[in-house]
Design a protein around this motif. Structure first.
Motif, PDB file in Angstrom:
ATOM      1  N   ASP A 125       0.830  -1.198   0.000  1.00 20.07           N
ATOM      2  CA  ASP A 125       0.000   0.000   0.000  1.00 20.07           C
ATOM      3  C   ASP A 125       0.866   1.249   0.000  1.00 20.07           C
ATOM      4  OD1 ASP A 125      -2.327  -1.457   0.107  1.00 20.07           O
ATOM      5  OD2 ASP A 125      -2.333  -1.532   2.299  1.00 20.07           O
ATOM      6  N   PRO A 126       0.441   2.281  -0.732  1.00 19.00           N
ATOM      7  CA  PRO A 126       1.179   3.537  -0.631  1.00 19.00           C
ATOM      8  C   PRO A 126       0.923   4.181   0.728  1.00 19.00           C
ATOM      9  CG  PRO A 126      -0.623   3.737  -2.219  1.00 19.00           C
ATOM     10  CD  PRO A 126      -0.689   2.349  -1.665  1.00 19.00           C
ATOM     11  N   SER A 127       1.661   5.225   1.014  1.00 18.62           N
ATOM     12  CA  SER A 127       1.575   5.872   2.326  1.00 18.62           C
ATOM     13  C   SER A 127       0.157   6.352   2.636  1.00 18.62           C
ATOM     14  CB  SER A 127       2.539   7.053   2.336  1.00 18.62           C
ATOM     15  OG  SER A 127       1.866   8.246   2.638  1.00 18.62           O
ATOM     16  N   HIS A 128      -0.265   6.149   3.876  1.00 19.53           N
ATOM     17  CA  HIS A 128      -1.603   6.583   4.312  1.00 19.53           C
ATOM     18  C   HIS A 128      -1.734   8.101   4.232  1.00 19.53           C
ATOM     19  CE1 HIS A 128       0.927   6.933   7.902  1.00 19.53           C
ATOM     20  NE2 HIS A 128       0.033   7.738   8.427  1.00 19.53           N
ATOM     21  N   VAL A 129      -0.609   8.804   4.349  1.00 21.54           N
ATOM     22  CA  VAL A 129      -0.652  10.268   4.308  1.00 21.54           C
ATOM     23  C   VAL A 129      -0.980  10.730   2.882  1.00 21.54           C
ATOM     24  CG1 VAL A 129       0.696  12.384   4.614  1.00 21.54           C
ATOM     25  CG2 VAL A 129       0.986  10.470   6.209  1.00 21.54           C
ATOM     26  N   LEU A 130      -0.297  10.136   1.902  1.00 21.55           N
ATOM     27  CA  LEU A 130      -0.515  10.541   0.508  1.00 21.55           C
ATOM     28  C   LEU A 130      -1.919  10.161   0.044  1.00 21.55           C
ATOM     29  CD1 LEU A 130       3.000   9.657  -0.939  1.00 21.55           C
ATOM     30  CD2 LEU A 130       2.138  11.899  -0.241  1.00 21.55           C
ATOM     31  N   LEU A 131      -2.437   9.044   0.538  1.00 24.82           N
ATOM     32  CA  LEU A 131      -3.814   8.676   0.193  1.00 24.82           C
ATOM     33  C   LEU A 131      -4.796   9.651   0.853  1.00 24.82           C
ATOM     34  CD1 LEU A 131      -3.752   4.760   0.388  1.00 24.82           C
ATOM     35  CD2 LEU A 131      -3.510   6.222  -1.629  1.00 24.82           C
ATOM     36  N   ALA A 132      -4.478  10.064   2.096  1.00 22.83           N
ATOM     37  CA  ALA A 132      -5.382  10.969   2.823  1.00 22.83           C
ATOM     38  C   ALA A 132      -5.461  12.350   2.168  1.00 22.83           C
ATOM     39  CB  ALA A 132      -4.943  11.113   4.279  1.00 22.83           C
ATOM     40  N   ILE A 133      -4.408  12.776   1.456  1.00 22.39           N
ATOM     41  CA  ILE A 133      -4.500  14.068   0.758  1.00 22.39           C
ATOM     42  C   ILE A 133      -5.092  13.885  -0.642  1.00 22.39           C
ATOM     43  CG2 ILE A 133      -2.667  15.201   2.089  1.00 22.39           C
ATOM     44  CD1 ILE A 133      -0.800  14.825  -0.336  1.00 22.39           C
ATOM     45  N   GLY A 134      -5.570  12.682  -0.917  1.00 23.49           N
ATOM     46  CA  GLY A 134      -6.345  12.465  -2.130  1.00 23.49           C
ATOM     47  C   GLY A 134      -5.568  12.014  -3.344  1.00 23.49           C
ATOM     48  N   LEU A 135      -4.314  11.609  -3.184  1.00 23.39           N
ATOM     49  CA  LEU A 135      -3.568  11.132  -4.352  1.00 23.39           C
ATOM     50  C   LEU A 135      -4.081   9.754  -4.751  1.00 23.39           C
ATOM     51  CD1 LEU A 135       0.218  11.966  -3.772  1.00 23.39           C
ATOM     52  CD2 LEU A 135      -1.571  13.391  -4.755  1.00 23.39           C
TER      53      LEU A 135
END
Ligand SMILES: *Cc1c(COP(=O)(O)O)cnc(C)c1O
Length: 396
Positions: free
Chosen positions: A333-343
Protein backbone atom coordinates in the motif's frame (compact mmCIF):
# COMPACT_ATOMS: atom_id res chain seq x y z
CA UNK A 1 36.80 3.56 -2.54
CA UNK A 2 34.45 5.69 -0.52
CA UNK A 3 31.65 7.21 -2.51
CA UNK A 4 30.40 10.61 -1.42
CA UNK A 5 27.04 10.26 0.28
CA UNK A 6 24.43 12.97 0.01
CA UNK A 7 22.04 12.54 2.87
CA UNK A 8 18.59 13.95 2.13
CA UNK A 9 16.59 11.97 4.67
CA UNK A 10 16.77 14.08 7.83
CA UNK A 11 13.10 13.38 8.62
CA UNK A 12 14.09 9.74 9.14
CA UNK A 13 17.03 10.46 11.40
CA UNK A 14 19.98 12.85 11.77
CA UNK A 15 23.62 12.45 12.75
CA UNK A 16 24.64 13.39 16.31
CA UNK A 17 26.49 16.70 16.32
CA UNK A 18 30.14 16.32 17.42
CA UNK A 19 29.60 18.95 20.18
CA UNK A 20 26.63 16.93 21.44
CA UNK A 21 28.63 13.71 21.48
CA UNK A 22 31.41 15.48 23.35
CA UNK A 23 28.99 16.53 26.08
CA UNK A 24 27.63 12.98 26.31
CA UNK A 25 30.87 11.02 26.45
CA UNK A 26 31.89 11.57 30.12
CA UNK A 27 28.52 10.19 31.23
CA UNK A 28 29.36 6.76 29.79
CA UNK A 29 32.61 6.47 31.72
CA UNK A 30 33.79 8.57 34.66
CA UNK A 31 30.36 10.11 35.35
CA UNK A 32 28.60 6.76 35.44
CA UNK A 33 26.82 7.10 38.79
CA UNK A 34 23.17 6.25 39.26
CA UNK A 35 21.41 9.60 39.75
CA UNK A 36 19.33 8.11 42.57
CA UNK A 37 22.33 7.24 44.77
CA UNK A 38 23.51 9.64 47.46
CA UNK A 39 27.31 9.85 46.99
CA UNK A 40 28.60 12.88 45.20
CA UNK A 41 29.33 11.43 41.71
CA UNK A 42 25.67 10.47 41.65
CA UNK A 43 24.25 13.71 42.90
CA UNK A 44 26.30 15.46 40.21
CA UNK A 45 24.43 13.37 37.67
CA UNK A 46 21.16 14.21 39.35
CA UNK A 47 22.04 17.87 38.96
CA UNK A 48 23.02 17.35 35.33
CA UNK A 49 19.61 15.81 34.63
CA UNK A 50 17.89 18.68 36.42
CA UNK A 51 19.83 21.12 34.26
CA UNK A 52 18.93 19.19 31.09
CA UNK A 53 15.27 19.27 32.12
CA UNK A 54 15.50 23.02 32.60
CA UNK A 55 17.10 23.45 29.16
CA UNK A 56 14.38 21.42 27.46
CA UNK A 57 11.62 23.24 29.35
CA UNK A 58 13.00 26.57 28.14
CA UNK A 59 12.82 25.49 24.49
CA UNK A 60 9.02 25.11 24.65
CA UNK A 61 8.34 27.85 27.23
CA UNK A 62 7.35 25.75 30.19
CA UNK A 63 8.80 24.84 33.59
CA UNK A 64 11.05 21.81 34.25
CA UNK A 65 8.54 19.82 36.32
CA UNK A 66 6.39 19.39 33.18
CA UNK A 67 9.15 17.60 31.23
CA UNK A 68 9.37 13.79 31.40
CA UNK A 69 12.25 11.99 29.70
CA UNK A 70 11.33 8.95 27.59
CA UNK A 71 12.95 6.57 25.13
CA UNK A 72 11.90 8.64 22.12
CA UNK A 73 8.98 9.86 20.06
CA UNK A 74 7.17 6.54 19.85
CA UNK A 75 7.20 6.07 23.61
CA UNK A 76 6.04 9.65 24.19
CA UNK A 77 3.11 9.16 21.80
CA UNK A 78 2.18 5.83 23.40
CA UNK A 79 2.39 7.31 26.88
CA UNK A 80 0.33 10.41 26.10
CA UNK A 81 -2.48 8.44 24.53
CA UNK A 82 -2.65 5.34 26.70
CA UNK A 83 -2.20 7.11 30.02
CA UNK A 84 -4.64 9.92 29.19
CA UNK A 85 -7.20 7.39 27.94
CA UNK A 86 -6.91 5.43 31.16
CA UNK A 87 -6.96 8.44 33.46
CA UNK A 88 -9.97 10.06 31.79
CA UNK A 89 -12.01 6.96 30.85
CA UNK A 90 -14.59 7.76 33.52
CA UNK A 91 -15.30 11.06 31.74
CA UNK A 92 -15.64 9.49 28.30
CA UNK A 93 -14.08 7.18 25.76
CA UNK A 94 -13.90 9.30 22.62
CA UNK A 95 -10.60 10.42 21.06
CA UNK A 96 -10.10 12.65 18.01
CA UNK A 97 -7.04 12.42 15.78
CA UNK A 98 -6.26 12.68 12.05
CA UNK A 99 -5.68 10.29 9.18
CA UNK A 100 -2.13 11.56 8.66
CA UNK A 101 -0.54 10.86 12.04
CA UNK A 102 2.65 8.87 12.49
CA UNK A 103 2.15 5.13 13.04
CA UNK A 104 3.30 5.52 16.66
CA UNK A 105 0.05 7.37 17.13
CA UNK A 106 -2.27 5.57 14.73
CA UNK A 107 -1.34 2.12 15.96
CA UNK A 108 -1.79 3.26 19.57
CA UNK A 109 -5.28 4.47 18.60
CA UNK A 110 -6.05 1.07 17.07
CA UNK A 111 -4.94 -0.55 20.32
CA UNK A 112 -7.23 1.78 22.29
CA UNK A 113 -10.13 0.93 19.96
CA UNK A 114 -9.65 -2.71 20.91
CA UNK A 115 -9.87 -1.61 24.56
CA UNK A 116 -13.28 -0.01 24.01
CA UNK A 117 -12.33 3.56 23.05
CA UNK A 118 -13.86 5.22 20.03
CA UNK A 119 -11.55 7.16 17.71
CA UNK A 120 -12.53 9.75 15.10
CA UNK A 121 -9.91 10.08 12.36
CA UNK A 122 -10.31 13.54 10.84
CA UNK A 123 -9.86 14.03 7.11
CA UNK A 124 -7.37 16.62 5.91
CA UNK A 125 -7.52 18.81 2.80
CA UNK A 126 -5.45 18.28 -0.36
CA UNK A 127 -2.46 19.98 1.32
CA UNK A 128 -2.72 17.93 4.49
CA UNK A 129 -4.31 20.63 6.65
CA UNK A 130 -6.84 19.90 9.38
CA UNK A 131 -9.92 22.12 9.28
CA UNK A 132 -10.44 23.60 12.79
CA UNK A 133 -14.20 23.96 12.17
CA UNK A 134 -14.43 20.28 11.30
CA UNK A 135 -12.46 19.43 14.43
CA UNK A 136 -14.80 21.52 16.56
CA UNK A 137 -17.88 19.79 15.19
CA UNK A 138 -16.33 16.37 15.91
CA UNK A 139 -16.07 17.16 19.65
CA UNK A 140 -18.70 15.33 21.72
CA UNK A 141 -19.56 15.39 25.43
CA UNK A 142 -17.56 12.17 25.86
CA UNK A 143 -14.44 13.43 23.98
CA UNK A 144 -11.46 13.23 26.32
CA UNK A 145 -8.50 13.81 24.02
CA UNK A 146 -7.52 15.49 20.76
CA UNK A 147 -4.19 14.35 19.31
CA UNK A 148 -3.04 16.18 16.19
CA UNK A 149 0.54 16.32 14.98
CA UNK A 150 2.36 19.66 14.88
CA UNK A 151 3.87 18.99 11.47
CA UNK A 152 3.66 15.98 9.20
CA UNK A 153 6.74 13.82 8.72
CA UNK A 154 6.04 12.95 5.06
CA UNK A 155 4.69 16.08 3.42
CA UNK A 156 5.91 18.69 5.94
CA UNK A 157 2.55 20.41 6.41
CA UNK A 158 2.36 22.48 9.61
CA UNK A 159 -1.05 22.23 11.28
CA UNK A 160 -2.92 25.20 12.81
CA UNK A 161 -1.83 24.14 16.29
CA UNK A 162 -2.65 27.37 18.16
CA UNK A 163 -6.20 27.30 16.84
CA UNK A 164 -6.59 23.61 17.66
CA UNK A 165 -5.32 24.33 21.18
CA UNK A 166 -7.81 27.15 21.63
CA UNK A 167 -10.72 24.96 20.52
CA UNK A 168 -9.64 22.06 22.73
CA UNK A 169 -9.27 24.31 25.79
CA UNK A 170 -12.65 25.98 25.17
CA UNK A 171 -14.32 22.57 25.15
CA UNK A 172 -12.37 21.28 28.15
CA UNK A 173 -10.70 18.55 26.07
CA UNK A 174 -7.01 17.62 26.45
CA UNK A 175 -4.77 18.41 23.49
CA UNK A 176 -1.69 16.31 22.68
CA UNK A 177 0.58 17.05 19.73
CA UNK A 178 3.29 14.89 18.17
CA UNK A 179 5.91 17.58 17.58
CA UNK A 180 8.74 15.18 16.66
CA UNK A 181 9.24 16.84 13.26
CA UNK A 182 8.37 20.40 14.27
CA UNK A 183 10.52 20.61 17.41
CA UNK A 184 13.38 23.11 16.86
CA UNK A 185 12.19 23.70 13.27
CA UNK A 186 9.27 25.90 14.30
CA UNK A 187 9.02 28.08 17.47
CA UNK A 188 6.83 26.31 20.03
CA UNK A 189 5.20 27.93 23.06
CA UNK A 190 3.05 25.37 24.88
CA UNK A 191 1.39 28.04 27.04
CA UNK A 192 0.43 30.33 24.21
CA UNK A 193 -0.62 27.41 21.98
CA UNK A 194 -2.60 25.77 24.80
CA UNK A 195 -0.87 22.42 24.36
CA UNK A 196 -1.43 19.95 27.24
CA UNK A 197 0.99 17.25 26.06
CA UNK A 198 3.78 17.28 23.47
CA UNK A 199 6.07 14.54 22.14
CA UNK A 200 9.61 15.10 20.87
CA UNK A 201 12.60 12.93 19.99
CA UNK A 202 16.38 13.33 20.18
CA UNK A 203 17.48 11.70 16.93
CA UNK A 204 15.43 14.02 14.71
CA UNK A 205 17.30 17.09 16.02
CA UNK A 206 20.94 15.95 15.71
CA UNK A 207 20.79 14.28 19.11
CA UNK A 208 21.05 10.62 20.09
CA UNK A 209 18.57 7.87 19.26
CA UNK A 210 16.47 6.19 21.93
CA UNK A 211 15.78 9.31 23.97
CA UNK A 212 13.03 11.90 23.85
CA UNK A 213 10.59 13.68 26.09
CA UNK A 214 6.94 14.12 26.80
CA UNK A 215 5.71 17.46 28.07
CA UNK A 216 2.72 17.05 30.36
CA UNK A 217 1.11 20.26 31.58
CA UNK A 218 0.77 20.51 35.33
CA UNK A 219 -2.73 19.49 36.37
CA UNK A 220 -3.21 16.89 33.66
CA UNK A 221 -4.17 13.63 35.36
CA UNK A 222 -1.77 10.99 34.13
CA UNK A 223 -0.90 7.75 35.84
CA UNK A 224 2.50 6.08 35.75
CA UNK A 225 3.49 4.71 32.39
CA UNK A 226 6.36 2.56 33.59
CA UNK A 227 5.94 1.20 37.13
CA UNK A 228 8.96 0.78 39.39
CA UNK A 229 11.25 3.34 40.99
CA UNK A 230 10.48 6.95 41.71
CA UNK A 231 12.21 8.45 38.63
CA UNK A 232 10.44 11.11 36.55
CA UNK A 233 8.12 12.09 39.40
CA UNK A 234 7.04 8.44 39.77
CA UNK A 235 5.48 8.43 36.33
CA UNK A 236 8.18 6.71 34.30
CA UNK A 237 10.36 4.38 36.32
CA UNK A 238 13.81 3.16 35.36
CA UNK A 239 17.35 4.40 35.90
CA UNK A 240 17.72 7.47 33.74
CA UNK A 241 19.46 7.29 30.37
CA UNK A 242 21.95 9.89 31.59
CA UNK A 243 24.16 10.22 28.46
CA UNK A 244 21.03 10.24 26.28
CA UNK A 245 19.34 12.93 28.34
CA UNK A 246 22.50 15.07 28.34
CA UNK A 247 22.74 14.62 24.56
CA UNK A 248 19.07 15.42 24.00
CA UNK A 249 19.37 18.65 25.98
CA UNK A 250 22.61 19.65 24.22
CA UNK A 251 21.05 19.03 20.80
CA UNK A 252 17.90 20.91 21.76
CA UNK A 253 19.91 23.86 23.12
CA UNK A 254 22.08 24.16 19.99
CA UNK A 255 19.17 23.66 17.58
CA UNK A 256 17.06 26.26 19.39
CA UNK A 257 19.84 28.84 19.67
CA UNK A 258 20.49 28.62 15.93
CA UNK A 259 16.88 28.08 14.86
CA UNK A 260 16.28 31.23 12.83
CA UNK A 261 19.55 31.22 10.85
CA UNK A 262 19.47 27.44 10.34
CA UNK A 263 15.86 27.30 9.18
CA UNK A 264 16.42 30.31 6.91
CA UNK A 265 19.25 28.42 5.20
CA UNK A 266 17.12 25.26 4.99
CA UNK A 267 14.19 27.19 3.54
CA UNK A 268 16.43 28.63 0.83
CA UNK A 269 17.62 25.17 -0.22
CA UNK A 270 14.10 23.74 0.07
CA UNK A 271 12.68 26.41 -2.23
CA UNK A 272 15.57 26.00 -4.66
CA UNK A 273 14.87 22.25 -4.85
CA UNK A 274 11.14 22.82 -5.32
CA UNK A 275 11.70 25.50 -7.94
CA UNK A 276 14.15 23.47 -10.00
CA UNK A 277 12.09 20.26 -9.86
CA UNK A 278 8.92 22.09 -10.87
CA UNK A 279 10.55 23.86 -13.78
CA UNK A 280 12.81 21.07 -15.03
CA UNK A 281 10.92 17.81 -14.49
CA UNK A 282 7.54 17.46 -16.22
CA UNK A 283 4.53 15.75 -14.58
CA UNK A 284 5.83 16.39 -11.07
CA UNK A 285 3.43 17.44 -8.34
CA UNK A 286 4.47 19.06 -5.06
CA UNK A 287 2.80 17.37 -2.08
CA UNK A 288 1.99 19.34 1.08
CA UNK A 289 1.26 22.99 1.68
CA UNK A 290 3.47 25.46 -0.13
CA UNK A 291 3.77 27.95 2.74
CA UNK A 292 2.65 26.15 5.92
CA UNK A 293 5.57 23.81 5.42
CA UNK A 294 8.55 22.61 7.44
CA UNK A 295 11.73 24.44 6.34
CA UNK A 296 13.45 21.15 5.49
CA UNK A 297 10.77 19.20 3.62
CA UNK A 298 10.40 18.56 -0.11
CA UNK A 299 7.90 15.95 -1.32
CA UNK A 300 6.98 15.31 -4.95
CA UNK A 301 4.97 12.78 -6.89
CA UNK A 302 6.26 11.88 -10.33
CA UNK A 303 3.74 10.34 -12.69
CA UNK A 304 4.56 7.02 -14.43
CA UNK A 305 7.21 6.10 -11.90
CA UNK A 306 7.67 3.68 -9.00
CA UNK A 307 9.07 5.35 -5.90
CA UNK A 308 11.08 2.27 -5.01
CA UNK A 309 12.91 2.22 -8.34
CA UNK A 310 13.68 5.90 -7.93
CA UNK A 311 15.18 5.30 -4.48
CA UNK A 312 17.32 2.41 -5.64
CA UNK A 313 18.69 4.41 -8.57
CA UNK A 314 19.34 7.47 -6.40
CA UNK A 315 21.08 5.25 -3.88
CA UNK A 316 23.32 4.06 -6.70
CA UNK A 317 24.33 7.70 -7.13
CA UNK A 318 25.04 8.13 -3.42
CA UNK A 319 21.79 9.93 -2.63
CA UNK A 320 19.77 8.91 0.44
CA UNK A 321 16.10 9.82 0.10
CA UNK A 322 12.77 8.35 1.06
CA UNK A 323 9.67 7.34 -0.83
CA UNK A 324 6.03 7.84 -0.06
CA UNK A 325 5.27 4.24 -0.75
CA UNK A 326 5.53 1.79 2.07
CA UNK A 327 6.88 -1.11 -0.01
CA UNK A 328 10.08 -1.12 2.01
CA UNK A 329 8.13 -1.83 5.16
CA UNK A 330 6.71 -4.98 3.61
CA UNK A 331 3.40 -3.53 2.50
CA UNK A 332 2.30 -2.82 -1.05
CA UNK A 333 0.00 0.00 0.00
CA UNK A 334 1.18 3.54 -0.63
CA UNK A 335 1.57 5.87 2.33
CA UNK A 336 -1.60 6.58 4.31
CA UNK A 337 -0.65 10.27 4.31
CA UNK A 338 -0.51 10.54 0.51
CA UNK A 339 -3.81 8.68 0.19
CA UNK A 340 -5.38 10.97 2.82
CA UNK A 341 -4.50 14.07 0.76
CA UNK A 342 -6.34 12.46 -2.13
CA UNK A 343 -3.57 11.13 -4.35
CA UNK A 344 -4.60 8.17 -6.51
CA UNK A 345 -2.64 4.98 -5.71
CA UNK A 346 -0.49 5.12 -8.84
CA UNK A 347 0.57 8.74 -8.18
CA UNK A 348 1.21 8.09 -4.50
CA UNK A 349 3.47 5.20 -5.51
CA UNK A 350 5.71 7.57 -7.46
CA UNK A 351 6.53 9.86 -4.56
CA UNK A 352 9.86 11.05 -3.27
CA UNK A 353 10.68 12.83 -0.01
CA UNK A 354 13.89 14.85 0.27
CA UNK A 355 14.53 16.26 3.74
CA UNK A 356 17.48 18.57 4.18
CA UNK A 357 19.39 19.20 7.37
CA UNK A 358 21.98 21.36 9.03
CA UNK A 359 24.93 21.34 6.68
CA UNK A 360 23.09 20.49 3.45
CA UNK A 361 24.56 22.68 0.73
CA UNK A 362 23.16 24.28 -2.42
CA UNK A 363 25.71 22.25 -4.44
CA UNK A 364 24.31 19.04 -2.98
CA UNK A 365 20.79 20.19 -3.81
CA UNK A 366 21.80 20.90 -7.40
CA UNK A 367 23.52 17.53 -7.72
CA UNK A 368 20.38 15.80 -6.43
CA UNK A 369 18.14 17.56 -8.98
CA UNK A 370 20.59 16.83 -11.81
CA UNK A 371 20.62 13.15 -10.92
CA UNK A 372 16.88 13.04 -10.28
CA UNK A 373 16.18 14.44 -13.75
CA UNK A 374 18.17 11.60 -15.29
CA UNK A 375 16.56 8.96 -13.08
CA UNK A 376 13.03 10.15 -13.83
CA UNK A 377 13.73 10.36 -17.54
CA UNK A 378 15.28 6.89 -17.61
CA UNK A 379 12.50 5.25 -15.60
CA UNK A 380 9.85 6.88 -17.77
CA UNK A 381 11.61 5.64 -20.88
CA UNK A 382 11.06 2.12 -19.52
CA UNK A 383 7.40 2.67 -18.70
CA UNK A 384 4.74 1.38 -21.11
CA UNK A 385 2.24 3.69 -19.40
CA UNK A 386 4.38 6.70 -20.19
CA UNK A 387 4.83 5.53 -23.78
CA UNK A 388 1.03 5.27 -24.19
CA UNK A 389 0.60 8.67 -22.61
CA UNK A 390 3.12 10.30 -24.95
CA UNK A 391 1.51 8.66 -27.99
CA UNK A 392 -1.89 9.97 -26.94
CA UNK A 393 -0.48 13.45 -26.39
CA UNK A 394 1.14 13.44 -29.82
CA UNK A 395 -2.01 12.28 -31.61
CA UNK A 396 -4.08 15.11 -30.16
C1 LIG B 1 10.28 9.80 13.98
C2 LIG B 1 8.91 10.12 14.42
C3 LIG B 1 8.33 9.49 15.53
C4 LIG B 1 9.03 8.39 16.28
O1 LIG B 1 10.10 8.87 17.03
P1 LIG B 1 11.20 7.80 17.56
O2 LIG B 1 12.08 8.60 18.45
O3 LIG B 1 11.90 7.27 16.36
O4 LIG B 1 10.45 6.75 18.30
C5 LIG B 1 7.06 9.87 15.90
N1 LIG B 1 6.39 10.82 15.24
C6 LIG B 1 6.90 11.46 14.18
C7 LIG B 1 6.12 12.53 13.51
C8 LIG B 1 8.18 11.13 13.73
O5 LIG B 1 8.68 11.75 12.67
Amino acid sequence: MDKKIIYMDHAATTPVRPEVLEEMLPYFTEKFGNPSSIYSISSENKNAIAKARETIAGTIHTTPENIYFTAGGSESDNWALKAAAEAYASKGKHIITTKIEHHALLHTCEYLEQKGFEVTYLDVDENGLVDPARLESAIRPDTILISIMFANNEIGTIEPVAEIGRIAREHGVLFHTDAVQAYTQVPIDVEEMKIDMLSASGHKINGPKGVGFLYIRKGVKIRSFVHGGAQERRRRAGTENVPGIIGLAAAARIATERMSERTAAERKIRDHLIGRIESEIPYAKLNGDRTKRLPNNVNFSFSFIEGESMLIMLDGKGICASSGSACTSGSLDPSHVLLAIGLPHEIAHGSLRLTIGDGTTMEEADYVVDQLKEVVEWLRSMSPLYEDFVKKEQSR
